[in-house]
Design a protein around this motif. Structure first.
Motif, short mmCIF file in Angstrom:
data_model
loop_
_atom_site.label_atom_id
_atom_site.label_comp_id
_atom_site.label_asym_id
_atom_site.label_seq_id
_atom_site.Cartn_x
_atom_site.Cartn_y
_atom_site.Cartn_z
N ASP A 271 0.93 -1.15 0.14
CA ASP A 271 -0.18 -0.05 -0.04
C ASP A 271 1.03 1.26 -0.05
N SER B 64 -4.02 -1.62 -1.01
CA SER B 64 -2.76 -2.84 -1.36
C SER B 64 -3.12 -2.97 -3.03
N ASP C 207 -8.47 -3.24 -1.54
CA ASP C 207 -7.51 -4.01 -1.27
C ASP C 207 -7.43 -5.12 -2.09
N LYS D 12 -5.56 2.00 4.73
CA LYS D 12 -4.50 2.12 5.91
C LYS D 12 -4.88 3.18 6.73
#
Length: 646
Positions: A243, A249, A270, A444
């Motif tokens: 990420d 990610s 992600d 995140k």
């Protein structure tokens, strides 16, 4: 007078119509309600892999009451039991690549000290027999002559990498773990090993070790969430997710010889998995799309998406290919039906159902689909959640509700099928599974928002979830409880101690109650992760202990005023039994109704069907009494061990 009669008649007709409408609504919302035994008879069965000749499929199922191994044909049909354990659960791993021997694993009733076993005909042999030593299967060699596994045989703290020869069943260590590192993958020629060094619970440094030169090269440029996914079949590249520079990610490709890297694939969510079939014909991508699996299978040579037969109201949740890449085991499921396994012949296009996991006594129309909702928390932050609304809930018949809190910290409530949630919803409880700040899957920044802030802002998110429920016209806002397991159990206790008037009841399933003790007693094999965990939670051996004591419910049990239920497995290596023993004893001193259910043969999660029936059935009885207000004549406090009530 005539006008008065007309008005009265009209009012009577209106009232009668209104009453008829109520009855019609009630009739329309009427559903069949099922027992906990019926819900736990939803089978948990899944395919482990094809035999070497693809004539049979290895299955794992709990149809006997605990998990055992079975076999079936590639076209499905009857299954044959090949193990008959009545104590510890047995989980299939795989057939051997070139013969009908089978690998499987067991632990000691939930202690998580797994052993690898081989079944050869009627003979069973422990391949990793050393007591108190943990072993985890890590895959077959390319030539099918050996397999890899991790074991803490040398040192309880470190999971070294071993290779076992299938002809001699002898093993050798091929990589010894250094302090602060985790083994994370190896190229098929064994020249390159991927290593992770955790920084915190989100970020890890990624290294590649050249086993021939001994050179260890750091791959990432800055602190980020890096995870190796797979090596290319030709050994040229390592694929990993990161990420770095973003919230979610994405996939990178690292040239093992040149040391260069480039971005390969990025989505809006992600990417949690990126891997190849045995010889690289197919590539599989897993995307966590708003708490739901989105799986893409690509034919590498053409770049085309592989189309897999669809099943109504089900989506692909997993796939694995045979070694010759001619067949695939596919799992399909939804939020209102359990996942089932299918075998797909990629040449003939034959698509065979292997399992029927939904209990045939349950009508799927009586189950509910998950809804993704979002609400604002105390500070304006948008919180995602998964909502399950009972079919029978109406404005005229508002239902009680539960805020459901996932484990972690850092877990995520997903849109998959959950028999326990469906049982509670079917019996008239709305469930809101809150993905509070600190949950994974939402970037995140969101994930890091609860670092050293546990039991505070994340708890306020759960309270905001309760307020969202109370605002729904089909929910009785005065009858909302909180329930969670592991970290969710901690959040339950935090709610009852630090916000004692917010929730009507609490159900704590093996939840942490004393962070000082839990952080000091984590399993030894978590050694490489310990510092990362301390970075997020706080180090109990430093001045962080002051805050950890402050947020530990055990030291504030005098604040609990609402009924509490606690469930625990005696074999739990993560949250020790003493955590539940002491919180129960502390809350009882308040004269608050407390129920305690303890299973001597379970760990961090209840896997035996009879225990599941006992545990989740007792939860409903507790909620019926203290949230719905039924059965008010039972004792204020009791302890339950299996069927025994003290």
């Amino acid at each position: 007078m005539k006008q008065l009669i007309v008005v009265c008649t009209a009012l009577l007709l209106f009232a009668a119509c209104k009453e008829t409408k109520k009855e019609e609504i009630a009739e329309a919302k009427k559903i069949q309600q099922y027992t906990i035994a019926q819900f736990m008879d939803n089978e948990s069965a899944f395919a482990n892999g094809y035999s070497s000749d693809k004539s049979k499929i290895l299955m794992t199922s709990n149809r006997s009451g605990i998990f055992n191994m079975y076999t079936t044909t590639i076209s499905g049909g009857d299954v044959t039991a090949i193990t008959q354990s009545d104590s510890a659960s047995i989980y299939g791993i795989s057939y051997f690549p070139e013969d009908d021997r089978i690998l499987f694993r067991m632990d000691g009733n939930g202690d998580e000290i797994y052993k690898i076993y081989m079944k050869d005909g009627e003979e069973v042999k422990a391949l990793t027999p050393i007591k108190e030593v943990r072993a985890l299967f890590n895959g077959w060699s390319k030539d099918g002559k050996s397999f890899y596994y991790a074991s803490n045989q040398r040192d309880p703290r470190y999971m070294d990498q071993y290779e076992m020869d299938l002809a001699t069943l002898s093993s050798k260590m091929i990589y010894q773990i250094e302090e602060g590192f985790d083994f994370a993958g190896m190229s098929e020629d064994k020249k390159y090993i991927a290593l992770l060094s955790p920084i915190n619970t989100n970020d890890s440094d990624l290294f590649v070790l050249n086993t021939e030169s001994g050179t260890k090269t750091k791959v990432n440029d800055a602190a980020s969430n890096n995870n190796p996914q797979d090596f290319s079949p030709d050994g040229t590249f390592m694929y990993y997710t990161t990420d770095h520079g973003g919230e979610f990610s994405y996939v990178m490709k690292y040239n093992l010889e040149a040391g260069t890297k480039e971005k390969v694939l990025e989505k809006e969510w992600d990417i949690n998995g990126y891997s190849f079939s045995e010889n690289g014909k197919y590539q599989v991508t897993f995307i966590n799309e708003d708490a739901k699996n989105n799986l893409e299978i690509t034919e590498v040579a053409t770049g085309k998406i592989l189309e897999v037969p669809s099943v109504e109201n089900k989506e692909i949740t997993s796939v694995s290919f045979s070694r010759d890449e001619e067949a695939a085991l596919v799992s399909l499921g939804g939020s209102n039906t359990p996942s089932d396994s299918y075998s797909y012949n990629l040449k003939t296009k034959e698509f065979s159902r292997l399992t029927e996991n939904l209990n045939d006594e349950i009508n799927q129309e009586d189950l509910v689909s998950a809804q993704v909702v979002r609400f604002k928390s105390f500070d304006g932050l948008e919180i995602p959640a998964i909502y399950y609304q009972p079919i029978q809930a109406t404005k005229e018949n508002p239902v009680p509700a539960l805020v459901w809190v996932h484990g972690g910290p850092g877990g995520q409530s997903r849109q998959g099928f959950n028999s326990t949630i469906q049982y509670l919803v079917n019996n008239g409880y709305a469930v809101l599974a809150v993905n509070n700040r600190g949950s994974s899957g939402y970037g995140k920044s969101f994930y890091k928002m609860d670092d050293q802030n546990h039991g505070e802002k994340d708890l306020k998110d759960c309270i905001a979830g309760k307020d969202w429920l109370a605002a729904q016209d089909v929910i009785d806002g005065e009858r909302i409880g909180i329930l969670g397991g592991s970290y969710g159990g901690y959040m339950t206790m935090a709610a009852l101690t630090y916000a004692p008037e917010e929730f009507a009841v609490g159900v704590n399933i093996f939840g942490v109650t004393n962070w000082l003790r839990t952080l000091k007693s984590i399993p030894p094999w978590w050694e490489s992760f310990k510092d990362a965990l301390y970075t997020e939670m706080g180090d109990p051996n430093t001045e962080d202990s002051i805050r950890l004591r402050k947020i530990s419910p055990l030291f504030h049990t005098d604040k609990v005023t609402k009924p509490l239920m606690v469930l625990q497995g005696a074999k739990d290596p993560r949250v020790l039994q003493v955590e539940s023993d002491e919180i129960v004893a502390g809350v009882k001193k308040n004269g608050v109704p407390v129920e305690y259910v303890l299973f001597e043969d379970e760990g961090h999660g209840f896997v035996k069907k009879e225990n599941q029936i006992e545990a989740y059935g007792k939860i409903k009885e507790f909620l019926d009494t203290y949230l719905k207000g039924e059965n008010q004549d039972i004792p204020d406090s009791k302890e339950i061990k299996g069927e025994e009530i003290k």
